[in-house]
Design a protein around this motif. Structure first.
Motif, PDB file in Angstrom:
ATOM      1  N   ASP A  31      15.283 -97.166 -18.372  1.00 43.94           N
ATOM      2  CA  ASP A  31      16.067 -98.468 -18.629  1.00 43.94           C
ATOM      3  C   ASP A  31      15.407 -99.134 -19.530  1.00 43.94           C
ATOM      4  OD1 ASP A  31      17.671 -98.151 -16.306  1.00 43.94           O
ATOM      5  OD2 ASP A  31      16.453 -99.426 -14.820  1.00 43.94           O
ATOM      6  N   ARG A  39      20.441 -90.034 -22.568  1.00 42.04           N
ATOM      7  CA  ARG A  39      20.237 -88.814 -21.900  1.00 42.04           C
ATOM      8  C   ARG A  39      20.275 -87.607 -23.162  1.00 42.04           C
ATOM      9  NH1 ARG A  39      16.764 -89.544 -17.794  1.00 42.04           N
ATOM     10  NH2 ARG A  39      17.584 -90.285 -16.010  1.00 42.04           N
ATOM     11  N   ALA A  73      23.402 -94.858 -20.267  1.00 41.08           N
ATOM     12  CA  ALA A  73      22.692 -93.774 -19.701  1.00 41.08           C
ATOM     13  C   ALA A  73      23.073 -92.326 -20.494  1.00 41.08           C
ATOM     14  CB  ALA A  73      22.815 -93.799 -18.278  1.00 41.08           C
ATOM     15  N   ASP A  88      25.248 -98.223 -15.271  1.00 38.42           N
ATOM     16  CA  ASP A  88      24.804 -96.990 -15.951  1.00 38.42           C
ATOM     17  C   ASP A  88      25.120 -97.103 -17.617  1.00 38.42           C
ATOM     18  OD1 ASP A  88      23.895 -95.944 -13.565  1.00 38.42           O
ATOM     19  OD2 ASP A  88      25.563 -95.302 -13.010  1.00 38.42           O
ATOM     20  N   ARG A 122      17.518 -97.423 -22.374  1.00 34.79           N
ATOM     21  CA  ARG A 122      18.927 -98.099 -22.313  1.00 34.79           C
ATOM     22  C   ARG A 122      19.048 -99.242 -23.132  1.00 34.79           C
ATOM     23  NH1 ARG A 122      22.138 -99.013 -18.140  1.00 34.79           N
ATOM     24  NH2 ARG A 122      20.243 -99.457 -16.578  1.00 34.79           N
TER      25      ARG A 122
END
Length: 214
Positions: free
Chosen positions: A104, A170, A166, A163, A107
């Motif tokens: 997080d 990734r 995210a 999300d 993010r």
């Protein structure tokens, strides 16, 4: 006129060598400011992507991951604290410190880059984790750190409870892994040159001068 230089700083906010490397790089850039106009982007890397919600004691984690004895782990932390202190950074790692999940935080760093505050948030996250011994997976901590550097806390909270970003994080993590980055910090300059590890300012300065002259 200073030469533009693109720097991708691949790192994790719970990596002690990453803040040491960043301090060393920043000092080297200060010494070469007449030669180099650096544009630094912080790229995501997770040291412990499978880490659970409550984290893990640092000594237990290092013992499991590297087979270090408690004495070896303590000696290593003392050495790292001194290296950080030599660069003006206070690191409070102790036997009771914990390792946490940092996804997080990455993010929020992705969002902060869009807002033009990524570098400020990165430094503040290092402070929160290493100096203040805060949990970088705790949403309340992350919102407070975001607000501290001038980001909208309400928007930070919205991002963290969703999300959002995210997939982007990734994808970025996988990109750097696919390029052979498996330890951090990894400093990639102009998509061509790699400097690995928490190098001292002198090593960064020499490398930067050589790259600028190439």
């Amino acid at each position: 006129m200073p030469k533009p230089m693109k720097i991708d700083f691949v790192s994790d906010v719970s990596c002690p060598w990453c803040i040491i490397g960043l301090r060393g790089l920043e000092e080297a850039l200060a010494r070469t400011g007449d030669l180099i106009d650096a544009d630094i982007t912080f790229q995501p890397f997770e040291l412990n992507p499978q880490m659970g919600k409550d984290g893990q004691n640092i000594g237990e984690h290092i013992a499991e991951k590297y087979g270090s004895t408690p004495e070896q782990s303590a000696a290593n932390r003392a050495m790292i604290r001194k290296r950080a202190a030599d660069l003006g950074f206070t690191m409070q790692m102790s036997d009771t410190s914990r390792i946490y999940n940092t996804f997080d935080a990455h993010r929020l760093l992705h969002w902060a880059e869009i807002q033009g505050k990524q570098a400020a948030l990165k430094r503040a996250l290092f402070d929160a984790y290493f100096t203040d011994q805060q949990d970088p997976s705790d949403h309340a901590v992350l919102v407070a750190v975001a607000e501290k550097v001038g980001l909208d806390p309400a928007r930070a909270a919205e991002i963290l409870t969703s999300d959002l970003y995210a997939p982007e994080v990734r994808a970025a993590e996988q990109l750097w892994l696919s390029r052979g980055i498996h330890s951090v910090p990894a400093i990639v300059i102009n998509d061509q040159y790699l400097i690995s590890g928490g190098q001292p300012p002198e090593a960064f300065e020499q490398a930067l001068r050589e790259i600028a002259a190439a």
